[in-house]
Scaffold this motif. Structure first.
Motif, mmCIF file in Angstrom:
data_model
loop_
_atom_site.group_PDB
_atom_site.id
_atom_site.type_symbol
_atom_site.label_atom_id
_atom_site.label_comp_id
_atom_site.label_asym_id
_atom_site.label_seq_id
_atom_site.Cartn_x
_atom_site.Cartn_y
_atom_site.Cartn_z
ATOM 1 N N ARG A 258 -95.837 73.102 -6.805
ATOM 2 C CA ARG A 258 -95.573 74.736 -7.711
ATOM 3 C C ARG A 258 -94.400 75.035 -8.464
ATOM 4 O O ARG A 258 -94.568 75.711 -9.620
ATOM 5 N N ASP A 259 -93.374 74.388 -8.905
ATOM 6 C CA ASP A 259 -92.163 74.794 -9.800
ATOM 7 C C ASP A 259 -91.727 73.630 -9.836
ATOM 8 O O ASP A 259 -90.786 73.283 -9.984
ATOM 9 N N GLY B 205 -95.229 79.886 -12.121
ATOM 10 C CA GLY B 205 -94.583 78.706 -12.458
ATOM 11 C C GLY B 205 -94.281 79.284 -14.038
ATOM 12 O O GLY B 205 -93.984 80.528 -14.192
ATOM 13 N N VAL C 234 -96.441 73.931 -17.195
ATOM 14 C CA VAL C 234 -97.687 74.923 -15.686
ATOM 15 C C VAL C 234 -98.876 73.665 -16.326
ATOM 16 O O VAL C 234 -99.172 73.663 -17.492
#
Length: 450
Positions: free
Chosen positions: A281-282, A319, A324
């Motif tokens: 997610r990042d 994010g 993102v």
């Protein structure tokens, strides 16, 4: 197989002698009770003569009563001693049980209840890590480092030792006796967001090992302060290498392809080999760390999500701008393809040396995806937008292939994006074998289910 005979019960010698005397006393008393003092009058054949008469009945009664009194006293003493021995055994067992339970409770207590002096020196943690092939997901079994050691190793968290910083943390370089080095991530304050990211990193990184995922060595809890200790990556982040003072001068074409391959291997492990799958997610260039040989490792799992938790809701939008995926940004839809999109942005950074978002005219910003997409598919324009550091240093066929992969990864529609496994296999032929361009990578350690 026959049952082995039960060993005979052995009593202590003192108790055995008392029991034997008690049995003899019982036998004598029973015999005296059954045999009459005088034979029947009708039977005179066995009547004793006057010259051999026994003492008078009164005298015999006194003797018998005295003997009974003596045996009764011995029996009471035997019972008292036996009871005392049994009581002593019971008390000893109870004391041993209490001592064992207290020792167990002390060894298994929550490490958060400890403070200064409650952790281990870093040298012991390194040796423990080297001798341990598997890890668990519970921080109670992850090494705890004592706070004074970290304070000393970072020169009281001096600004001169800062390696990087995030939204809620700073990362410091730590020196231990001038030999062992590590990176210490110190979370700011006691906010709930910090605590959540701290717990998340411990839970995920504490149970997985992979050559392309940064290793968590230990942690520390000191009052409101939370700290994590990682392996030190000597060449810092990919962001610093690309956009820092060197502007990517140390990153050749083959090293950049190796970095892309390493990131893909790390993501494939998270998506395909972890059970349940993990969505980072990042993914971004600042979370890709490089060791002394430019081996890339994925770091910062504070925002990572386990796939099975997505259906439970309560997943806030998080994010970094520019990385993102559009479906997650607009509709809150998060899948493994969100990580694939972010990987595509990092790949564009490697190709062009540009930041993911750049200001074109204040206050306007333009993403690297928007700027590059029209030119990535035009073979005549593509060589001109490549990072000047690596221009004309690669086979054009390889450049076209990498550009095609990048275009697929940053597609607006998630279903059009490839699986990270497909991306991985497309990069293997582009990396020399000596840099890791082979189907087999170092064998990762499988995570435990949780």
């Amino acid at each position: 197989m026959g049952r082995s005979p039960t060993p005979p019960l052995r009593l202590p010698p003192s108790i055995s002698s008392w029991c034997l005397r008690f049995l003899l006393l019982t036998a004598v008393t029973a015999a005296d009770a059954q045999a009459p003092l005088f034979p029947p009058l009708g039977d005179q054949s066995n009547f004793p003569s006057s010259s051999s008469l026994a003492p008078s009945p009164v005298v015999m009664q006194i003797v018998i009563q005295t003997r009974h009194h003596h045996y009764h006293k011995e029996l009471v003493i035997a019972v008292v001693l036996a009871s005392a021995a049994v009581l002593a055994i019971i008390l000893s067992s109870v004391c041993a049980c209490i001592f064992w339970r207290r020792s167990r409770r002390y060894n298994a207590r929550d490490p958060e209840s400890s403070d200064v002096g409650g952790g281990l020196p870093f040298e012991l943690i390194l040796s423990k890590l080297n001798n341990t092939k598997t890890t668990t997901s519970k921080k109670g079994l992850l090494p705890s480092v004592d706070y004074p050691s970290l304070e000393l190793a970072t020169n009281k968290f001096s600004e001169s030792n800062i390696l990087g910083e995030g939204g809620f943390s700073h990362v410091y370089k730590a020196w231990f006796h001038g030999e062992a080095t590590a990176a210490v991530k110190k979370f700011d304050g006691g906010r709930s967001d910090c605590n959540k990211e701290f717990e998340n990193e411990i839970d995920l990184l504490g149970r997985i090992r992979h050559p392309n995922i940064v290793s968590l060595l230990g942690y520390c809890v000191h009052g409101e302060t939370r700290l994590l200790i990682f392996e030190l990556m000597q060449n810092g982040s990919l962001e610093a290498q690309l956009h820092g003072p060197s502007h990517g001068s140390a990153l050749t074409w083959h090293i950049r392809m190796k970095i892309a391959l390493d990131i893909a291997r790390g993501l494939e492990y998270l998506h395909e080999h972890c059970n349940p799958p993990i969505i980072h997610r990042d993914i971004k260039s600042s979370n890709i760390l490089l060791d002394s040989d430019f081996n890339a490792k994925i770091a910062d799992f504070g925002l990572a999500v386990v796939d099975r938790n997505l259906s439970k809701g309560h997943i806030e939008l998080s994010g970094t701008l520019g990385y993102v995926a559009p479906e997650y940004l607009l509709d809150g839809i998060l899948t493994e393809k969100s990580d694939v999109y972010a990987f595509g942005v990092v790949l564009l950074e490697l190709l062009m040396g540009r930041k993911p978002v750049e200001k074109t005219a204040p206050p306007q910003c333009q993403s690297i995806v928007t700027w590059a997409m029209p030119q990535l598919t035009d073979r005549s324009k593509l060589p001109n937008i490549v990072d000047p550091v690596i221009q004309n240093t690669m086979d054009l066929k390889h450049l076209y292939q990498v550009a095609a992969v990048a275009v697929l990864c940053v597609q607006q529609e998630p279903s059009y994006r490839p699986l990270i496994t497909d991306v991985l296999h497309s990069f293997i032929p582009l990396v020399p074998v000596e840099l890791g361009g082979s189907l087999r990578a170092a064998e990762p350690m499988r995570p435990s289910d949780h």
